[in-house]
Each structure stands twice: as structure tokens, then as C-alpha cells.
Design a protein around this motif. Structure first.
Motif, PDB file in Angstrom:
ATOM      1  N   MET A 114      94.268  31.674  66.977  1.00 16.63           N
ATOM      2  CA  MET A 114      93.282  32.724  66.679  1.00 16.63           C
ATOM      3  C   MET A 114      92.464  32.308  65.458  1.00 16.63           C
ATOM      4  N   ILE A 115      91.162  32.510  65.537  1.00 19.31           N
ATOM      5  CA  ILE A 115      90.260  32.139  64.455  1.00 19.31           C
ATOM      6  C   ILE A 115      90.593  32.932  63.188  1.00 19.31           C
ATOM      7  N   ASP A 116      90.460  32.254  62.063  1.00 16.15           N
ATOM      8  CA  ASP A 116      90.727  32.891  60.771  1.00 16.15           C
ATOM      9  C   ASP A 116      89.512  33.716  60.355  1.00 16.15           C
ATOM     10  N   MET A 117      89.580  35.011  60.617  1.00 16.02           N
ATOM     11  CA  MET A 117      88.489  35.925  60.256  1.00 16.02           C
ATOM     12  C   MET A 117      89.102  37.143  59.588  1.00 16.02           C
ATOM     13  N   LYS A 118      88.920  37.243  58.280  1.00 11.36           N
ATOM     14  CA  LYS A 118      89.404  38.407  57.549  1.00 11.36           C
ATOM     15  C   LYS A 118      88.222  39.065  56.844  1.00 11.36           C
ATOM     16  N   LEU A 119      88.051  40.344  57.108  1.00 11.16           N
ATOM     17  CA  LEU A 119      86.946  41.094  56.511  1.00 11.16           C
ATOM     18  C   LEU A 119      87.505  42.314  55.786  1.00 11.16           C
ATOM     19  N   THR A 120      87.131  42.451  54.531  1.00 10.41           N
ATOM     20  CA  THR A 120      87.475  43.653  53.769  1.00 10.41           C
ATOM     21  C   THR A 120      86.231  44.523  53.645  1.00 10.41           C
ATOM     22  N   ARG A 121      86.377  45.748  54.097  1.00  9.54           N
ATOM     23  CA  ARG A 121      85.306  46.728  53.914  1.00  9.54           C
ATOM     24  C   ARG A 121      85.657  47.618  52.730  1.00  9.54           C
ATOM     25  N   GLN A 122      84.695  47.765  51.825  1.00 13.89           N
ATOM     26  CA  GLN A 122      84.856  48.641  50.665  1.00 13.89           C
ATOM     27  C   GLN A 122      83.961  49.869  50.860  1.00 13.89           C
ATOM     28  N   TYR A 123      84.593  51.035  50.917  1.00 10.01           N
ATOM     29  CA  TYR A 123      83.883  52.265  51.245  1.00 10.01           C
ATOM     30  C   TYR A 123      83.562  53.066  49.990  1.00 10.01           C
ATOM     31  N   PHE A 124      82.328  53.566  49.927  1.00 11.01           N
ATOM     32  CA  PHE A 124      81.855  54.379  48.811  1.00 11.01           C
ATOM     33  C   PHE A 124      81.402  55.733  49.364  1.00 11.01           C
ATOM     34  N   ASP A 125      82.099  56.771  48.947  1.00  8.29           N
ATOM     35  CA  ASP A 125      81.817  58.111  49.455  1.00  8.29           C
ATOM     36  C   ASP A 125      80.475  58.624  48.956  1.00  8.29           C
ATOM     37  N   VAL A 126      79.724  59.250  49.853  1.00  5.73           N
ATOM     38  CA  VAL A 126      78.497  59.939  49.472  1.00  5.73           C
ATOM     39  C   VAL A 126      78.739  61.435  49.637  1.00  5.73           C
ATOM     40  N   LYS A 127      78.747  62.135  48.523  1.00  5.36           N
ATOM     41  CA  LYS A 127      78.970  63.581  48.507  1.00  5.36           C
ATOM     42  C   LYS A 127      77.663  64.360  48.495  1.00  5.36           C
ATOM     43  N   SER A 128      76.608  63.698  48.012  1.00  7.52           N
ATOM     44  CA  SER A 128      75.307  64.361  47.944  1.00  7.52           C
ATOM     45  C   SER A 128      74.219  63.302  47.828  1.00  7.52           C
ATOM     46  N   VAL A 129      73.048  63.595  48.402  1.00  3.68           N
ATOM     47  CA  VAL A 129      71.871  62.739  48.268  1.00  3.68           C
ATOM     48  C   VAL A 129      70.758  63.583  47.663  1.00  3.68           C
ATOM     49  N   VAL A 130      70.130  63.068  46.599  1.00  5.46           N
ATOM     50  CA  VAL A 130      69.085  63.819  45.897  1.00  5.46           C
ATOM     51  C   VAL A 130      67.923  62.881  45.585  1.00  5.46           C
ATOM     52  N   PHE A 131      66.756  63.442  45.415  1.00  2.37           N
ATOM     53  CA  PHE A 131      65.618  62.673  44.924  1.00  2.37           C
ATOM     54  C   PHE A 131      65.645  62.667  43.393  1.00  2.37           C
ATOM     55  N   GLY A 132      65.249  61.531  42.807  1.00  5.49           N
ATOM     56  CA  GLY A 132      65.252  61.416  41.365  1.00  5.49           C
ATOM     57  C   GLY A 132      64.288  60.362  40.874  1.00  5.49           C
ATOM     58  N   GLU A 133      64.316  60.085  39.593  1.00  6.04           N
ATOM     59  CA  GLU A 133      63.374  59.161  38.978  1.00  6.04           C
ATOM     60  C   GLU A 133      63.665  57.709  39.290  1.00  6.04           C
ATOM     61  N   LYS A 134      64.913  57.405  39.686  1.00  9.30           N
ATOM     62  CA  LYS A 134      65.301  56.028  39.958  1.00  9.30           C
ATOM     63  C   LYS A 134      66.443  56.021  40.957  1.00  9.30           C
ATOM     64  N   CYS A 135      66.441  55.033  41.858  1.00 11.93           N
ATOM     65  CA  CYS A 135      67.544  54.906  42.809  1.00 11.93           C
ATOM     66  C   CYS A 135      68.829  54.571  42.051  1.00 11.93           C
ATOM     67  N   ALA A 136      69.899  55.294  42.354  1.00 10.58           N
ATOM     68  CA  ALA A 136      71.165  55.090  41.651  1.00 10.58           C
ATOM     69  C   ALA A 136      72.296  55.685  42.475  1.00 10.58           C
ATOM     70  N   TYR A 137      73.510  55.175  42.205  1.00  8.67           N
ATOM     71  CA  TYR A 137      74.711  55.740  42.829  1.00  8.67           C
ATOM     72  C   TYR A 137      75.776  55.895  41.758  1.00  8.67           C
ATOM     73  N   LYS A 138      76.291  57.120  41.614  1.00  4.09           N
ATOM     74  CA  LYS A 138      77.313  57.372  40.614  1.00  4.09           C
ATOM     75  C   LYS A 138      78.131  58.589  41.028  1.00  4.09           C
ATOM     76  N   SER A 139      79.460  58.402  41.031  1.00  7.20           N
ATOM     77  CA  SER A 139      80.399  59.502  41.276  1.00  7.20           C
ATOM     78  C   SER A 139      80.091  60.244  42.572  1.00  7.20           C
ATOM     79  N   GLY A 140      79.717  59.488  43.591  1.00  6.97           N
ATOM     80  CA  GLY A 140      79.465  60.085  44.892  1.00  6.97           C
ATOM     81  C   GLY A 140      78.078  60.653  45.079  1.00  6.97           C
ATOM     82  N   ILE A 141      77.240  60.588  44.057  1.00  9.92           N
ATOM     83  CA  ILE A 141      75.870  61.106  44.139  1.00  9.92           C
ATOM     84  C   ILE A 141      74.921  59.929  44.332  1.00  9.92           C
TER      85      ILE A 141
END
Length: 439
Positions: A1-28
Motif C-alpha cells: 500500500m502506498i505511503d500516504m498520510k494526511l493530517t487535517r487540522q480543523y478550525f471551528d468557525v462560530k461566527s462570520v462578520v465583516f470588519g476592517e481586515k480579514c482575520a481569524y481569532k477564537s472562532g470568529i
């Protein structure tokens, strides 16, 4: 079997808002429209302009003119990049580390031209696709439960279907990548390792046959950046799909289509992965084209599928297809060929059946060997959509081109004779809450 290992890192999105700059922090997730427009200005050729709208889970709203939906993600380690073949060299993906948002999707909305020069003749024209965010019909689609950034496009006149299709896709993919890039260097909410390196020969080997639509502009599927056209079935490691090697370009039949988001998060693939080492030995994905033009081409495809399944040592085959009646014939031939060669096969499909699910033929095609079928429910039952507070994508629906067009207000109640316009309402990739049972 081919050596294929993939790790997915998940980042929760609790809210999406418009703002002055694109950013991601604490689920926002904060989105700045002008910043993203600047990132995409070199791609706006057939697209005149676009604006962004945000929808919330279970909002009293709907999205119309829906085209594709993208899973925002970014490759952090390993060869290639997310959605390999777009914006870069098509290196084989599926190894390393990929960051992705959970609970968030980027959705394209555009009223593509219906004129005959834009892939709109006959059956192959872009139908209006509807996502209900609340009420009894929200269960057709995962996007009623996600925070969505909807890109609403304004198109330049006089461009070709290929130009519209290309620009719309690339803008959505670049916006998705820009937003996913915000997670680089941050600690994920959870991680998941995907690998089939550990063999389980004591368990039955199982393959997934993933058969996708390809009939030209607005009805295409891309593999590593190119339409699959006359491609014979090929073996994919499941991690390749999880990293975005398959991208949708299918806007013709909203109920049957599978968006890029679900190629990347394919429910059947993920279920087979979960069962690997428990009750099956997951051997990989056989990827092929549906809607082959003749029975000769269809049997050619079916025979290649079964040959590859045998070479992988499979005793079981899960046949899953995208598309309507023509694609059913392709799928049934693969099932028949597999069973005749000693491989057990099962499938999932929508049904026809008229208003009460029992009228006329339930399937376009069937074979005696297809005796393990999961039903995704009937697409021909009438449906009534309730009035909503907000419609994203436009002020009117675009329905019934065949009879000259019908353009009712998009926020009002609407009754339709079938569920064809409901986004993912009859898809066979196993995302739906619809089913049917025989007693």
C-alpha cells in the motif's frame, strides 16, 4: 500500500462578520470585502464585479442562483497545494498537513446566461439552484448548518460559458485560500489523521467507485485542474480527494450535483475510512466519468472499474454516481460487471416515482444484480417553499426555461412540481436526510 498520510487540522468557525481586515481569532472569522476584491482583481475578466454576503445557520433566508460551494483550506506541509492544478503545478496531493475551517463554506451565486451560445441548449443549461436555510427543506443540504460567505457575481455581457465558468471558479477558490491562510501557525481545535497504510487482510477489501458528471461547460468535473472528458477509470488514494484533487464545475441539475465542498468531504469516502480496520479493508477510490455517450463507452468504463477493483484485491464495491438518468446506466453496468466477476456491489440513488413515489419507473435503469440499493428518496414529489425574510443572490427565481421562463419573487412562498431545483436534493454522495424504505 502506498505511503500516504494526511493530517487535517480543523478550525471551528462560530461566527462570520465583516470588519476592517480579514482575520481569524477564537472562532470568529472577520471578512473585509475590499481586501478580498483587491486579491481577485486580476481574475475579473468575464466577471464585472462581485459583492459578499454572510448567512448564518438556520437563518430565515434562502440562497438562490447557487453554483459551486468550496471548502476553504490551505496546505501547510507536503507536496503541492490545496486544489492542486489551480494556481500552480498539479503535484499529487494527499500527504502532509492541511488546515481547513469547520462549519464554514464559500458559496458562488450567479445568474448565468441562458442564451444558446452559453451551453444552454437542450438539457445542458444552468438551472436555478436553491438552498433553504431554515424550515423542513433545510435538510437537503449541509449549508443550512454552516456559516456561509456568498459571492454574488455581476457578469460582463458577451463572454463565453468557458470564460464565465473559469472566472467564477478561480475567484471563489482564491477567496477561500486567502481566508484559510489566516489559520497558518495557529493551534487547531482538533486534528485527524487519514491513512490506509496499515493493511487488514483478514477483512474484506472494499473500493469506492466515484463516477462524476462530465458533459461540457457548466456540466464538468475537474481532476487536478482539467475536465475528465474521455478519461478511463483511474485509481485515487482517498487522501487525494480530501486534499481537493476533484473540483466541481456542474451547474446543470441542482438536485443531482455534488459541489467541491462534498468532493473534499465525501460522506461515503469518510464512512469507509471510519470503518477501515474495523469491518472493512478500504482499498481506495476508482474515479471515472459518468454520462458516457454510448453503451459501448459505458461498458468500457464498467469493465475498467472492475479490473482495477480486482487488481486492488477488492471483494466489495460501493458504486456512487453523480447525475441523472444517463449516469444511472453507467452505474448499473459497473454493478452488473462487478457481481459477474465475484465482487459484491451496493449503491445509493435517488428515485423518481411521481407525486407519491409509486408512479411509473422508480429508476431510469436497473439490472438483476443490483440487489443492495440504498434509496435517497424521490425527487418528483411536489414541494412548497415558505416565505423568508431574506433572499441572497437575487430578487427573483429563474425557473422553467423550457417553457419560456418563470421569474417569481425570491422571498415569497413558491410551489414546484418536483425537487429538481433544490441544491443537493437528490444527490447520491449520501448527504441528505431523505430516504425511502420498502416493506
Amino acid at each position: 500500500m502506498i505511503d500516504m498520510k494526511l493530517t487535517r487540522q480543523y478550525f471551528d468557525v462560530k461566527s462570520v462578520v465583516f470588519g476592517e481586515k480579514c482575520a481569524y481569532k477564537s472562532g470568529i472569522l472577520t471578512v473585509n470585502e475590499e481586501e478580498l476584491k483587491e486579491q481577485c482583481k486580476d481574475l475579473c475578466k468575464a466577471v464585472k464585479d462581485f459583492h459578499l454576503e454572510i448567512t448564518e445557520p438556520d437563518e430565515n433566508a434562502r440562497i438562490i442562483h447557487v453554483l459551486d460551494a468550496i471548502q476553504p483550506m490551505v496546505k501547510i506541509e507536503g507536496e503541492g497545494q490545496q486544489y492542486s492544478g489551480f494556481f500552480g503545478t498539479p503535484y499529487t496531493v494527499g500527504r502532509g498537513v492541511t488546515n481547513l475551517y469547520e462549519g464554514f463554506a464559500v458559496i458562488e451565486s450567479a445568474a448565468l446566461p441562458w442564451d444558446s451560445t452559453n451551453a444552454s441548449s437542450g438539457l445542458l443549461y444552468p438551472r436555478d439552484a436553491i438552498i433553504e436555510l431554515t424550515g423542513e427543506h433545510a435538510g437537503y443540504t449541509p449549508f443550512s448548518k454552516t456559516h456561509n460567505l456568498v459571492i454574488v457575481y455581476e457578469l460582463n455581457e458577451g463572454k463565453s460559458s468557458i470564460e464565465y465558468d473559469n472566472d467564477i471558479r478561480l475567484i471563489a477558490m482564491r477567496i477561500s485560500a486567502c481566508l484559510a491562510e489566516l489559520t497558518r501557525g495557529l493551534k487547531p481545535n482538533r486534528t485527524e489523521l487519514f491513512s490506509t497504510e496499515e493493511e487488514h487482510p483478514e477483512l474484506p477489501g472494499v473500493v469506492l467507485v466515484w463516477q462524476c458528471q462530465n458533459q461540457g461547460p457548466y456540466a464538468n468535473t475537474m481532476l487536478y485542474g482539467l475536465p475528465i472528458d474521455d478519461m478511463v477509470p483511474t485509481v485515487l488514494h482517498p487522501n487525494e480527494m480530501l486534499d481537493g484533487c476533484v473540483v466541481s464545475g456542474n451547474y446543470v441539475w441542482p438536485a443531482f450535483k455534488v459541489p467541491t465542498y462534498l468532493h473534499v468531504n465525501h460522506p461515503v469516502l469518510l464512512e469507509l475510512y471510519r470503518r477501515h480496520g474495523k469491518d472493512i479493508n478500504f482499498k481506495g477510490v476508482l474515479f471515472c466519468r459518468s454520462h458516457n455517450p454510448s453503451n459501448w463507452h459505458k461498458q468500457r468504463c464498467a469493465s475498467h472499474n472492475v479490473k482495477l477493483a480486482q487488481m486492488l484485491g477488492a471483494q466489495g464495491l460501493v458504486m456512487v454516481w453523480e447525475g441523472g438518468g444517463n449516469a444511472c446506466v453507467d452505474g448499473m453496468l459497473t454493478i452488473q460487471t462487478a457481481e459477474r466477476h465475484g465482487i459484491k456491489a451496493s449503491t445509493i440513488t435517488f428515485e423518481f416515482g411521481g407525486k407519491d413515489g409509486t408512479e411509473g419507473l422508480l429508476l431510469v435503469d436497473d439490472v438483476p444484480e443490483a440487489d443492495a440499493i440504498c434509496s435517497g428518496g424521490s425527487i418528483e414529489r411536489p414541494i412548497t417553499l415558505s416565505k423568508v425574510d431574506r433572499a441572497v443572490g437575487g430578487d427573483t427565481f429563474r425557473l422553467n426555461k423550457e417553457s419560456g421562463g418563470y421569474f417569481p419573487p425570491s422571498k415569497e412562498e413558491l410551489t414546484m412540481g418536483t425537487r429538481t431545483q433544490m441544491y443537493l436534493g437528490g444527490n447520491q454522495c449520501a448527504y441528505s436526510r431523505l430516504t425511502a424504505a420498502a416493506y
